[in-house]
Every structure is written in structure tokens, then in C-alpha cells.
Design a protein around this motif. Structure first.
Motif, PDB file in Angstrom:
ATOM      1  N   SER A 123       2.768   3.586  -3.711  1.00 34.10           N
ATOM      2  CA  SER A 123       2.480   5.014  -3.851  1.00 34.10           C
ATOM      3  C   SER A 123       3.758   5.846  -3.781  1.00 34.10           C
ATOM      4  O   SER A 123       4.060   6.666  -4.642  1.00 34.10           O
ATOM      5  CB  SER A 123       1.515   5.444  -2.734  1.00 34.10           C
ATOM      6  OG  SER A 123       1.120   6.767  -2.917  1.00 34.10           O
ATOM      7  N   THR A 136      -2.949   8.857  -3.287  1.00 36.93           N
ATOM      8  CA  THR A 136      -2.220   7.605  -3.497  1.00 36.93           C
ATOM      9  C   THR A 136      -1.839   7.532  -4.978  1.00 36.93           C
ATOM     10  O   THR A 136      -2.615   7.946  -5.840  1.00 36.93           O
ATOM     11  CB  THR A 136      -3.121   6.413  -3.107  1.00 36.93           C
ATOM     12  OG1 THR A 136      -3.405   6.513  -1.711  1.00 36.93           O
ATOM     13  CG2 THR A 136      -2.458   5.084  -3.388  1.00 36.93           C
ATOM     14  N   ARG A 163       0.835  -1.212   0.000  1.00 39.20           N
ATOM     15  CA  ARG A 163       0.000   0.000   0.000  1.00 39.20           C
ATOM     16  C   ARG A 163       0.870   1.263   0.000  1.00 39.20           C
ATOM     17  O   ARG A 163       0.651   2.188  -0.765  1.00 39.20           O
ATOM     18  CB  ARG A 163      -0.908  -0.043   1.236  1.00 39.20           C
ATOM     19  CG  ARG A 163      -1.800   1.153   1.452  1.00 39.20           C
ATOM     20  CD  ARG A 163      -2.988   1.104   0.491  1.00 39.20           C
ATOM     21  NE  ARG A 163      -4.014   2.061   0.889  1.00 39.20           N
ATOM     22  CZ  ARG A 163      -3.943   3.364   0.669  1.00 39.20           C
ATOM     23  NH1 ARG A 163      -2.907   3.866   0.049  1.00 39.20           N
ATOM     24  NH2 ARG A 163      -4.927   4.148   1.067  1.00 39.20           N
ATOM     25  N   SER A 200      -3.961  -5.947  -0.320  1.00 41.49           N
ATOM     26  CA  SER A 200      -3.580  -4.925  -1.306  1.00 41.49           C
ATOM     27  C   SER A 200      -4.215  -5.340  -2.629  1.00 41.49           C
ATOM     28  O   SER A 200      -4.161  -6.519  -3.002  1.00 41.49           O
ATOM     29  CB  SER A 200      -2.056  -4.880  -1.427  1.00 41.49           C
ATOM     30  OG  SER A 200      -1.669  -4.319  -2.644  1.00 41.49           O
ATOM     31  N   ALA A 239      -5.975   4.487  -5.908  1.00 43.14           N
ATOM     32  CA  ALA A 239      -5.052   5.527  -6.387  1.00 43.14           C
ATOM     33  C   ALA A 239      -5.792   6.755  -6.898  1.00 43.14           C
ATOM     34  O   ALA A 239      -6.873   6.661  -7.480  1.00 43.14           O
ATOM     35  CB  ALA A 239      -4.167   4.967  -7.496  1.00 43.14           C
ATOM     36  N   ALA A 299      -0.187   5.183  -8.320  1.00 44.37           N
ATOM     37  CA  ALA A 299      -0.018   3.828  -8.859  1.00 44.37           C
ATOM     38  C   ALA A 299       0.788   3.909 -10.153  1.00 44.37           C
ATOM     39  O   ALA A 299       0.979   5.002 -10.706  1.00 44.37           O
ATOM     40  CB  ALA A 299      -1.383   3.192  -9.115  1.00 44.37           C
ATOM     41  N   ASN A 351      -2.867  -0.921  -6.251  1.00 46.01           N
ATOM     42  CA  ASN A 351      -3.470   0.329  -5.746  1.00 46.01           C
ATOM     43  C   ASN A 351      -4.516   0.888  -6.714  1.00 46.01           C
ATOM     44  O   ASN A 351      -4.999   2.008  -6.502  1.00 46.01           O
ATOM     45  CB  ASN A 351      -2.422   1.437  -5.498  1.00 46.01           C
ATOM     46  CG  ASN A 351      -1.743   1.319  -4.140  1.00 46.01           C
ATOM     47  OD1 ASN A 351      -2.132   0.494  -3.334  1.00 46.01           O
ATOM     48  ND2 ASN A 351      -0.742   2.149  -3.907  1.00 46.01           N
TER      49      ASN A 351
END
Ligand code: COS
Length: 384
Positions: free
Chosen positions: A90, A120, A86, A208, A163, A122, A159
Motif C-alpha cells: 500500500s 489501502t 500488507r 497476504s 485495496a 495496490a 492486496n
């Protein structure tokens, strides 16, 4: 080994170790079963600034060295692989392209938000027909006036579900492809024509999530090229540089999981000895533990040295591939032997041995399979 670390590196490692022991270990099984990290844990990670580990202080991050970052990932993975995933996606492959090659405006816009954990990031490279052979991607972007029009599909994007923006590698010149024809674009989540699929049902790293991404006449302003228009065509190099570092962090995850498994096996064997098994009965197991410890010791030296080399400004493409190959294959062997040691108990969910066995298998696949690492290493050997 403490003498090789700076005070800053030791401080963050110890802080994360404590966080893992007090807050993450107790919920690891729950996260695995519920397939999600609780929101309050993500908030704590934000408060500890873990989302900005490698981002320079001027952009709100901790400005850690590669070595410091490696130490953090090693600790986080001991609790459950999804915690590192996680954060690391990022702070790592999702945003590193902007840190390496972005314009000042892009850095000012995205990096402080990533550091704070408000946004976030990705990384979108893999496609249904282009996994290991990254040069075969087909998602294309065509410039029409002031906008790129993007069409194609990406898959297995870590993600993807959470994201806010995606570092996305697209084809902008079909003739040149990986040699000057790929470009790195920033795609924000709410961009028209951009669709995010539902989370994949995976074998491991359950907390995740990966998703598919679809681009259907998706439009982004032309200045969303990482580094601006002069960087059109440079996307493959950006991606490969991002992966050079990513492969070191994969080594850290594999090392953290291996160490955790060794610690669990040692505790288990001691317990068996306490309850009547003689050390002679346990001799073959002792040899397995010795082999595990020896491999881990060697892998750790290699990983820390390569991270240090990178921190001295060296290009570590070759070393990162060797680290990823060695550490991830080691983790697979160690998880398998741990299952032998725990026997039927290891097959139960509550032991978490079966979880590590499934989780570490992915390390040999993502950010380049073992075969890709062997290609990179052997090409480097032969070209010189
Ligand atoms: N850093 C900077 N530039 C790099 C680089 C690196 N580490 N690796 C390659 N490049 C450059 C090369 O120098 C070349 O540019 P020039 O012709 O200008 O010199 C260009 O990129 C193409 O390189 P190459 O010929 O090596 O490309 P290949 O198509 O043969 O592919 C591999 C190289 C196999 C290494 C690449 O496809 C790869 O890493 N694949 C795995 C992808 C991956 O990890 N996927 C996981 C998804 S992300 S979770």
C-alpha cells in the motif's frame, strides 16, 4: 552499524522491533494457519503510522528515508512476510506512482488516506500473458469523450482483496506500447465495470492475498491518469520507477527473513550442544552458520548502501536489481540450509522453518524474477 542511521531511522526501527517481538512474533503461526492478519493488529499498525512510512509528512506520513523504510521492512519480515506485504504494497508500489508523478489534487486525495491506513493501495501491472515481460500487457483503455473505457484482466495483484484503489498500467497506444503507449490510471474499488476475484490459493505468504482483477467496459474519468492528461503514454516509466524502489524493499524482506533464519539456527545448534552433541560433531553445521552470516553481512552492506544512494537523489535501477538478485537468492539458500539444520523438526509447521522456505521463494519471483534482474543489470553494463 548504528552510526550510519539518523535518530529518526533508529527510533522507528526500535519501535517496530519491539512491536514485532511483543505483538507479531506471538501470532505469526496463527496468522499463517488462519491466512489473515487480525483486525486489531492492522489497527495497531495504523496507529503506529506504518501505512505512511514513505509518504511525506505534508500528506500525513512519516516521511522516512528509503534507508529508514528498509529497516522497518527488515524487522517486520522477521515475524511473518505477510505483515510487510500488507503495509509495503500500500505504502509502496500501490501509491508511489501517485507520489512520484501524481497531480497535486491526486496527492491530496489519496496519500493522506493511505498514510492513515484508512485506504489501502495496490499495483496492477501483471497479466495472464505478461508477467516478467511487462511490455506485453494487453489491458487497454480507449478515450471516449471524458472517460477511459478499460477492458482486460490483471492477475496476482497483492492486496486485491482489501485495496480501495489500484495503480493500474494499461495500453493507450497499441503502436507505441512500452515506449509512450502505456498509461497509469487510478481505479477505485467501486468503479462500474471493475471486478475483483477471490483470493488465490498460494504456496506461501498466506496472510497476504492476491487476486485477479477484471475490467469489462470499466469507465473512469479521463483525469484519473496519474499526473493528468499530459502523462498519457508515460505509464511504463512510472511503473519502472516504482519497481526500482520496490526491488530495494524486496531485498529488505529477503534480508529480514535470512537474519531470522540464522538466529533460529544458531539457537537450535546451541540447544543441541547443550544436550550432548559435541562441537566436533557439529562442525559441518558450524561452517554452514558461518557461510550464512557472511552472506548476510555482505547483503546488508549492499542493501543499505543502495538505499542511501537513493536517498542522495541517485537513480538506482542498476543497484536495486543487483540487491534484489543477491538478497532473494541468498534467502532461498539460507532457508534451504536452515531446513538441513533443523532436519525433520524443520518440516513441521510449528517450527516455521517450512513457512520461511515457502515464503522466501516468492521473493525471487515478484517485482521481477531473478532473470529480469539479470537482464536489467547486464543491459546497464553493456549500454555504457
Ligand atoms: N526507470 C525509468 N524508465 C525506465 C526504466 C526505469 N527503471 N526502465 C525502463 N525505462 C524506460 C526506458 O528508458 C524506455 O523508454 P525510452 O525508450 O523512452 O528510453 C522504456 O521504459 C522501455 O524500456 P525497455 O526497452 O528497457 O523495456 P523492455 O520491454 O525491454 O523491458 C524490463 C524492461 C525487462 C526491465 C521490464 O519489462 C521489467 O522490469 N519487467 C519485470 C516486470 C515486473 O517486475 N513485474 C512484476 C510485477 S509487479 S509485482
Amino acid at each position: 552499524m548504528n552510526h550510519i542511521f539518523t535518530e529518526k531511522e533508529k527510533e522507528i526501527r526500535d519501535k517496530v522491533k519491539e512491536f514485532v517481538e511483543e505483538e507479531l512474533n506471538p501470532i505469526s503461526l496463527q496468522v499463517e494457519l488462519e491466512e489473515r492478519i487480525p483486525g486489531q493488529i492492522v489497527d495497531k499498525m495504523r496507529a503506529m503510522k506504518l501505512f505512511g512510512l514513505a509518504i511525506p509528512e505534508e500528506f500525513g506520513g512519516l516521511g522516512l528515508s528509503t534507508l529508514g523504510e528498509i529497516l522497518v521492512y527488515e524487522e517486520l519480515t522477521k515475524a511473518n512476510a505477510c505483515f510487510r506485504s500488507r503495509i509495503g504494497t500500500s505504502n509502496g508500489i500501490g501509491s508511489m506512482g501517485i507520489l512520484f508523478d501524481g497531480t497535486r489534487e491526486q496527492k491530496n486525495k489519496y496519500l493522506p488516506r493511505v498514510s492513515s491506513g484508512d485506504w489501502t493501495a495496490a499495483f496492477a501491472l501483471t497479466e495472464p500473458n505478461a508477467g516478467s515481460d511487462a511490455a506485453s500487457i494487453s489491458t487497454g483503455a480507449v478515450l471516449e469523450g471524458d472517460h477511459w473505457i478499460i477492458n482486460g484482466t490483471k492477475q496476482f495483484i497483492t492486496n486485491g482483496d482489501c485495496a480501495d484503489f489500484f495503480t493500474t498500467i494499461v495500453v493507450t497506444d497499441e503502436r507505441k506500447r512500452a515506449r509512450g503507449g502505456f498509461t497509469a490510471l487510478i481505479i477505485e474499488r467501486d468503479t462500474p465495470g471493475f471486478f475483483i476475484g477471490s483470493p488465490d490459493n498460494k504456496m506461501g505468504i498466506k496472510g497476504s492475498h492476491t487476486t485477479e482483477l477484471a475490467f469489462r467496459n470499466c469507465r473512469v474519468p479521463k483525469e484519473y491518469v496519474i499526473g493528468g492528461m499530459p502523462m498519457v503514454g508515460q505509464g511504463f516509466k512510472t511503473a519502472m520507477r516504482v519497481l526500482d524502489k520496490g526491488r530495494l524493499t524486496m531485498g529488505a524482506c529477503a534480508l529480514g527473513a535470512s537474519q531470522k533464519l540464522l538466529d533460529m539456527c544458531v539457537a537450535h545448534v546451541k540447544q543441541k550442544a547443550k544436550y550432548g552433541k559435541s562441537w566436533d560433531d557439529l562442525q559441518s553445521v558450524q561452517f554452514v552458520l558461518a557461510d550464512m552470516a557472511t552472506e548476510i553481512y555482505a547483503a546488508r552492506q549492499m542493501l543499505y548502501h543502495s538505499a542511501w544512494l537513493r536517498d542522495q537523489g541517485n537513480k538506482v535501477t542498476h543497484e536495486a536489481s543487483m540487491v534484489k538478485l543477491l538478497c532473494t537468492e541468498m534467502a532461498d539458500r539460507i532457508a534451504d540450509r536452515a531446513m538441513d539444520i533443523f532436519e525433520d523438526e524443520g518440516y513441521l509447521k510449528k517450527s516455521q522453518i517450512e513457512m520461511y522456505l515457502r515464503d522466501v521463494r516468492l521473493y525471487r519471483i515478484f517485482e521481477g524474477t531473478s532473470e529480469i534482474q539479470r537482464i536489467v543489470i547486464s543491459r546497464n553494463l553493456l549500454k555504457g
